[in-house]
Each structure stands twice: as structure tokens, then as C-alpha cells.
Write a protein that holds these residues in place. Structure first.
Motif, PDB file in Angstrom:
ATOM      1  N   MET A 209     -60.319  54.259  37.315  1.00  0.00           N
ATOM      2  CA  MET A 209     -59.162  55.124  37.230  1.00  0.00           C
ATOM      3  C   MET A 209     -57.977  54.454  37.910  1.00  0.00           C
ATOM      4  O   MET A 209     -58.133  53.884  38.989  1.00  0.00           O
ATOM      5  CB  MET A 209     -59.449  56.448  37.933  1.00  0.00           C
ATOM      6  CG  MET A 209     -59.970  57.521  36.997  1.00  0.00           C
ATOM      7  SD  MET A 209     -59.931  59.165  37.680  1.00  0.00           S
ATOM      8  CE  MET A 209     -61.250  59.107  38.834  1.00  0.00           C
ATOM      9  N   PRO A 210     -56.817  54.568  37.332  1.00  0.00           N
ATOM     10  CA  PRO A 210     -55.618  53.970  37.938  1.00  0.00           C
ATOM     11  C   PRO A 210     -55.170  54.723  39.183  1.00  0.00           C
ATOM     12  O   PRO A 210     -55.429  55.912  39.337  1.00  0.00           O
ATOM     13  CB  PRO A 210     -54.552  54.083  36.850  1.00  0.00           C
ATOM     14  CG  PRO A 210     -55.228  54.552  35.631  1.00  0.00           C
ATOM     15  CD  PRO A 210     -56.555  55.089  36.003  1.00  0.00           C
ATOM     16  N   VAL A 211     -54.490  54.010  40.049  1.00  0.00           N
ATOM     17  CA  VAL A 211     -53.919  54.597  41.256  1.00  0.00           C
ATOM     18  C   VAL A 211     -52.407  54.662  41.057  1.00  0.00           C
ATOM     19  O   VAL A 211     -51.769  53.655  40.734  1.00  0.00           O
ATOM     20  CB  VAL A 211     -54.263  53.748  42.503  1.00  0.00           C
ATOM     21  CG1 VAL A 211     -53.576  54.308  43.737  1.00  0.00           C
ATOM     22  CG2 VAL A 211     -55.759  53.699  42.699  1.00  0.00           C
ATOM     23  N   TYR A 212     -51.846  55.853  41.237  1.00  0.00           N
ATOM     24  CA  TYR A 212     -50.411  56.061  41.082  1.00  0.00           C
ATOM     25  C   TYR A 212     -49.794  56.351  42.438  1.00  0.00           C
ATOM     26  O   TYR A 212     -50.408  56.963  43.300  1.00  0.00           O
ATOM     27  CB  TYR A 212     -50.129  57.223  40.120  1.00  0.00           C
ATOM     28  CG  TYR A 212     -50.592  56.949  38.721  1.00  0.00           C
ATOM     29  CD1 TYR A 212     -49.845  56.137  37.876  1.00  0.00           C
ATOM     30  CD2 TYR A 212     -51.785  57.473  38.249  1.00  0.00           C
ATOM     31  CE1 TYR A 212     -50.263  55.870  36.595  1.00  0.00           C
ATOM     32  CE2 TYR A 212     -52.209  57.215  36.965  1.00  0.00           C
ATOM     33  CZ  TYR A 212     -51.449  56.411  36.136  1.00  0.00           C
ATOM     34  OH  TYR A 212     -51.875  56.147  34.870  1.00  0.00           O
ATOM     35  N   GLU A 213     -48.556  55.901  42.615  1.00  0.00           N
ATOM     36  CA  GLU A 213     -47.845  56.077  43.875  1.00  0.00           C
ATOM     37  C   GLU A 213     -46.691  57.059  43.649  1.00  0.00           C
ATOM     38  O   GLU A 213     -45.963  56.951  42.666  1.00  0.00           O
ATOM     39  CB  GLU A 213     -47.314  54.722  44.339  1.00  0.00           C
ATOM     40  CG  GLU A 213     -46.833  54.697  45.747  1.00  0.00           C
ATOM     41  CD  GLU A 213     -46.487  53.281  46.211  1.00  0.00           C
ATOM     42  OE1 GLU A 213     -46.547  53.053  47.414  1.00  0.00           O
ATOM     43  OE2 GLU A 213     -46.166  52.429  45.375  1.00  0.00           O
ATOM     44  N   TYR A 214     -46.566  58.015  44.565  1.00  0.00           N
ATOM     45  CA  TYR A 214     -45.533  59.040  44.480  1.00  0.00           C
ATOM     46  C   TYR A 214     -44.735  59.065  45.769  1.00  0.00           C
ATOM     47  O   TYR A 214     -45.229  58.673  46.833  1.00  0.00           O
ATOM     48  CB  TYR A 214     -46.158  60.427  44.273  1.00  0.00           C
ATOM     49  CG  TYR A 214     -46.808  60.629  42.927  1.00  0.00           C
ATOM     50  CD1 TYR A 214     -46.078  61.134  41.868  1.00  0.00           C
ATOM     51  CD2 TYR A 214     -48.149  60.330  42.729  1.00  0.00           C
ATOM     52  CE1 TYR A 214     -46.673  61.345  40.627  1.00  0.00           C
ATOM     53  CE2 TYR A 214     -48.754  60.537  41.498  1.00  0.00           C
ATOM     54  CZ  TYR A 214     -48.012  61.042  40.454  1.00  0.00           C
ATOM     55  OH  TYR A 214     -48.600  61.232  39.237  1.00  0.00           O
TER      56      TYR A 214
END
Length: 90
Positions: free
Chosen positions: A1-6
Motif C-alpha cells: 500500500m502506498p504511503v501518502y503525506e498530508y
């Protein structure tokens, strides 16, 4: 699963979330319930050095699809005779 940054626009906290590609992006900060925006992060994938193509997959001439240049003859007769010193020197 990809890791997203917010990043939260209220508390300015930057955090990462592991999400499926099909999941909707986050809209609320888990800390302060403020609005968040997705950040564009640098990839950890890098090609370094001479390059994978040049090291393992190219033809001997260095270009894909180009024929290798003919080697220069080591003697006037073409180097094909059995008594040629160049053939026995190796």
C-alpha cells in the motif's frame, strides 16, 4: 500500500498515512480536526552510477539496436592463420 503525506492547515502538523489507491484522500486532521492537503513527496527510488541499462542490458557497441563495429585485424592476413603469433599470444 502506498504511503501518502498530508499537512494540516490549522496546526501545521505533517503526517503520513498508509492508504489503498482506491481510498478517498483524507480531508480532516486526526489531531485538531482541521482541513488537510495532500503533499507531493520525494520518491525513495533513485538510479545511480553508470546506469542499469549500460551495465547489464546494452549491446557491446553501447547502443540498442546498432550493430557492433568490426574489430580491426591484428595482422595483414586477417589474423585467421594457425601460425599467427597473435592467435597464440593469449
Amino acid at each position: 500500500m502506498p504511503v501518502y503525506e498530508y499537512e494540516c492547515s490549522d496546526c501545521h502538523k505533517v503526517f503520513e498515512v498508509q492508504q489503498k489507491l482506491s481510498d478517498a484522500p483524507l480531508s480532516v486532521c486526526p489531531e485538531c480536526d482541521g482541513s488537510v492537503k495532500k503533499l507531493m513527496s520525494m520518491s525513495s527510488f533513485q538510479l545511480k552510477g553508470g546506469g542499469w541499462y549500460a551495465d547489464g542490458y546494452s549491446s557491446s557497441s553501447g547502443g540498442a539496436g546498432k550493430p557492433a563495429p568490426a574489430a580491426a585485424a591484428s595482422c595483414p592476413s586477417g589474423g585467421g592463420c594457425a601460425n599467427c603469433p597473435a592467435a597464440t599470444a593469449s
